[in-house]
Design an enzyme around this catalytic site. Structure first.
Site, PDB file in Angstrom:
ATOM      1  N   HIS A   1       0.884  -1.187   0.000  1.00 54.91           N
ATOM      2  CA  HIS A   1       0.000   0.000   0.000  1.00 54.91           C
ATOM      3  C   HIS A   1       0.915   1.228   0.000  1.00 54.91           C
ATOM      4  O   HIS A   1       2.016   1.181   0.570  1.00 54.91           O
ATOM      5  CB  HIS A   1      -0.819   0.139   1.275  1.00 54.91           C
ATOM      6  CG  HIS A   1      -1.684  -1.011   1.678  1.00 54.91           C
ATOM      7  ND1 HIS A   1      -1.207  -2.138   2.283  1.00 54.91           N
ATOM      8  CD2 HIS A   1      -3.028  -1.163   1.632  1.00 54.91           C
ATOM      9  CE1 HIS A   1      -2.208  -2.948   2.577  1.00 54.91           C
ATOM     10  NE2 HIS A   1      -3.338  -2.385   2.187  1.00 54.91           N
TER      11      HIS A   1
ATOM     12  N   ASP B   1       2.411   2.005   3.370  1.00 51.87           N
ATOM     13  CA  ASP B   1       3.429   1.099   3.922  1.00 51.87           C
ATOM     14  C   ASP B   1       4.835   1.586   3.608  1.00 51.87           C
ATOM     15  O   ASP B   1       5.774   1.250   4.317  1.00 51.87           O
ATOM     16  CB  ASP B   1       3.345  -0.306   3.286  1.00 51.87           C
ATOM     17  CG  ASP B   1       1.985  -0.920   3.338  1.00 51.87           C
ATOM     18  OD1 ASP B   1       1.227  -0.604   4.267  1.00 51.87           O
ATOM     19  OD2 ASP B   1       1.672  -1.735   2.434  1.00 51.87           O
TER      20      ASP B   1
ATOM     21  N   GLU C   1      -9.237 -13.920   0.275  1.00 55.65           N
ATOM     22  CA  GLU C   1      -8.364 -14.166   1.434  1.00 55.65           C
ATOM     23  C   GLU C   1      -8.959 -15.246   2.332  1.00 55.65           C
ATOM     24  O   GLU C   1     -10.152 -15.200   2.670  1.00 55.65           O
ATOM     25  CB  GLU C   1      -8.177 -12.854   2.210  1.00 55.65           C
ATOM     26  CG  GLU C   1      -7.334 -13.020   3.457  1.00 55.65           C
ATOM     27  CD  GLU C   1      -6.838 -11.699   4.019  1.00 55.65           C
ATOM     28  OE1 GLU C   1      -6.594 -10.753   3.235  1.00 55.65           O
ATOM     29  OE2 GLU C   1      -6.707 -11.609   5.252  1.00 55.65           O
TER      30      GLU C   1
ATOM     31  N   ASP D   1      -4.899 -12.988  10.786  1.00 54.60           N
ATOM     32  CA  ASP D   1      -3.825 -12.906   9.777  1.00 54.60           C
ATOM     33  C   ASP D   1      -2.580 -13.688  10.159  1.00 54.60           C
ATOM     34  O   ASP D   1      -1.460 -13.190  10.044  1.00 54.60           O
ATOM     35  CB  ASP D   1      -3.433 -11.436   9.523  1.00 54.60           C
ATOM     36  CG  ASP D   1      -4.442 -10.683   8.674  1.00 54.60           C
ATOM     37  OD1 ASP D   1      -5.197 -11.329   7.922  1.00 54.60           O
ATOM     38  OD2 ASP D   1      -4.475  -9.450   8.758  1.00 54.60           O
TER      39      ASP D   1
END
Ligand code: XUL
Ligand code: CO
Length: 433
Positions: A99, A102, A266, A307
């Protein structure tokens, strides 16, 4: 070279019997699986946000990681990039994903943030030209900064819509400049906390208009990659509009975009939606919108999007079985949208988390390929539907209720239930693991 991974060797394949932690046991990039190199099947990508930007916080406490590149300067952003590309090299990762937020410090203005992004993009380009990995996808972070607290495209404030559109443009430009193979839209805060303050119809129209503009801009600049939406049902907002693959498909149809946009699916998001990962992959395949995957795992007790790195080979096998049934990846790949636990402080933890994740995926792929090549699963599925091959039965779908009633009476049709053989099929799957 930075000092961060100083004592860590480049990870090589040593085979399943080895005991070296710093070696792959299953991931052997050049091994041929179903006529294709394993690296080209899996197309691993490393997520910049979890590995290099996330400080290790949770709702009860802040930063646990103490990384030398944490801070808001361009020098530190370049140090972060140096370490990131060293890790890509140690792992032999062919791709990475990021991103805007980031990789660059936030500027005081939109223009300054964009200048910062573009300077880092140039820095990445040098490293990529020097043999670094390719870009699987780029994306915009339209959810962390407080300006996005009520959404990006779906915000009640048109200034936030404008800021978001402009940000997506700069991120698509950056992705194109780096030869990115996809551009991802995850609707971070595109949802609502309470219906009491939400005009859902308006928000839906805004989201549709934004997506149409993204697709138009992609064509305008000649971006050859795929535009991908990443569905997620909850977190951060109570209700997210991109709930799951089927919901997003309805949205795409509504805005005439089903031929333009595919899915980035995901594992953890599928679980949050009350589905299995393979269900979401199968829905996307059936609807012709399968694109890419974000590989991770949720903690099944906590019920939240934790995650974690994938570590369950049977789950990975069923996922890659669906990927293979979809014909494999084209522009997509396996992005590790996975982060360390906040107590896993060491540089070695970061490397070994990925080594383990890559091995689990490779073992899953090999098992999935064995399922496809053996063919027994598909044969059982086909046999279950075989009566539909009979022309009288096939034509029934184009018939009408009265003629069908007449046929049921004439032929004295009286269905004879047959076993679905679920346990036998589950036993069969275990043979390939
Ligand atoms: C959040 C998530 C994101 C997207 C990219 O749950 O999965 O990291 O993958 O914005
Ligand atoms: Co993701």
């Amino acid at each position: 070279m930075t000092k961060f991974f100083a004592d860590i060797p480049k990870i090589q394949f040593e085979g399943p019997d080895g005991t070296n932690e710093f070696a792959f046991k299953h991931y052997n990039p050049d091994e041929i699986v179903m006529g294709k190199r394993m690296e080209d099947h899996l197309r691993f990508g490393i997520a910049y946000w979890h590995s290099f930007a996330w400080p290790g916080g949770d709702p009860f406490g802040g930063q646990t990681f103490d990384r030398p590149w944490f801070g808001d300067t361009m020098d530190l952003a370049r140090l972060k990039a140096d370490v990131a590309f060293e890790m890509f090299d140690i792992l032999g990762a062919p791709y990475f994903c990021f991103h805007d937020a980031d990789v660059r410090p936030e500027g005081a203005t939109f223009a300054e943030s964009t200048d910062n992004l573009n300077a880092i993009v140039d820095y990445f380009a040098q490293k990529m030209d020097a043999g670094g990995p390719k870009l699987l996808w780029g994306t915009a972070n339209l959810f962390s900064h407080r300006r996005f607290m009520s959404g990006a495209a779906t915000n009640p404030d048109p200034d936030v819509f404008a800021y978001s559109a402009a940000t997506i443009k700069t991120c698509l430009d950056a992705t194109m400049k780096l030869g990115g193979e996809n551009y991802v839209l995850w609707g971070g805060r595109e949802g609502y906390e309470t219906l009491l303050n939400t005009n859902m119809g308006r928000e839906r129209q805004q989201a549709g208009a934004m997506l149409q503009m993204v697709v138009d801009y992609k064509h305008k600049i000649g971006f050859k990659g795929a535009i991908l939406i990443e569905p997620k049902p909850q977190e951060p907002t109570k209700h997210q509009y991109d709930y799951d693959v089927a919901t997003v498909y309805g949205f795409l149809k509504d805005f005439g975009l089903e031929g333009e946009v595919q899915m980035n699916i995901e594992q953890g998001h599928a679980i949050l939606a009350g589905h299995s990962f393979e269900h979401e992959l199968a829905v996307a395949r059936e609807l012709g919108i399968f694109g890419s995957i974000d590989m991770n795992r949720n903690d099944y007790q906590s019920g939240w999007d934790t995650d974690q790195f994938p570590n369950n080979i049977p789950e990975a096998a069923l996922a890659y079985y669906e990927v293979l049934r979809a014909g494999g990846f084209t522009t997509g790949g396996t992005n590790f949208d996975a982060k360390l636990r906040r107590q896993s402080l060491d540089p070695e933890d970061l490397i070994l988390a990925h080594v383990g994740g890559m091995d689990v995926c490779a073992a899953g792929l090999k098992a999935a390929a064995a399922m496809v090549e053996d063919g027994a699963l598909e044969e059982a599925r086909n046999t279950r539907y075989a009566k539909w091959d009979d022309s009288q039965n096939a034509e029934m779908l184009k018939s009408d209720l009265s003629s069908i009633e007449a046929r049921v009476r004439r032929d004295n049709i009286n269905p004879d239930p047959r076993s679905g053989r679920q346990e036998r099929l589950e036993n069969l799957v275990n043979r390939y693991l």
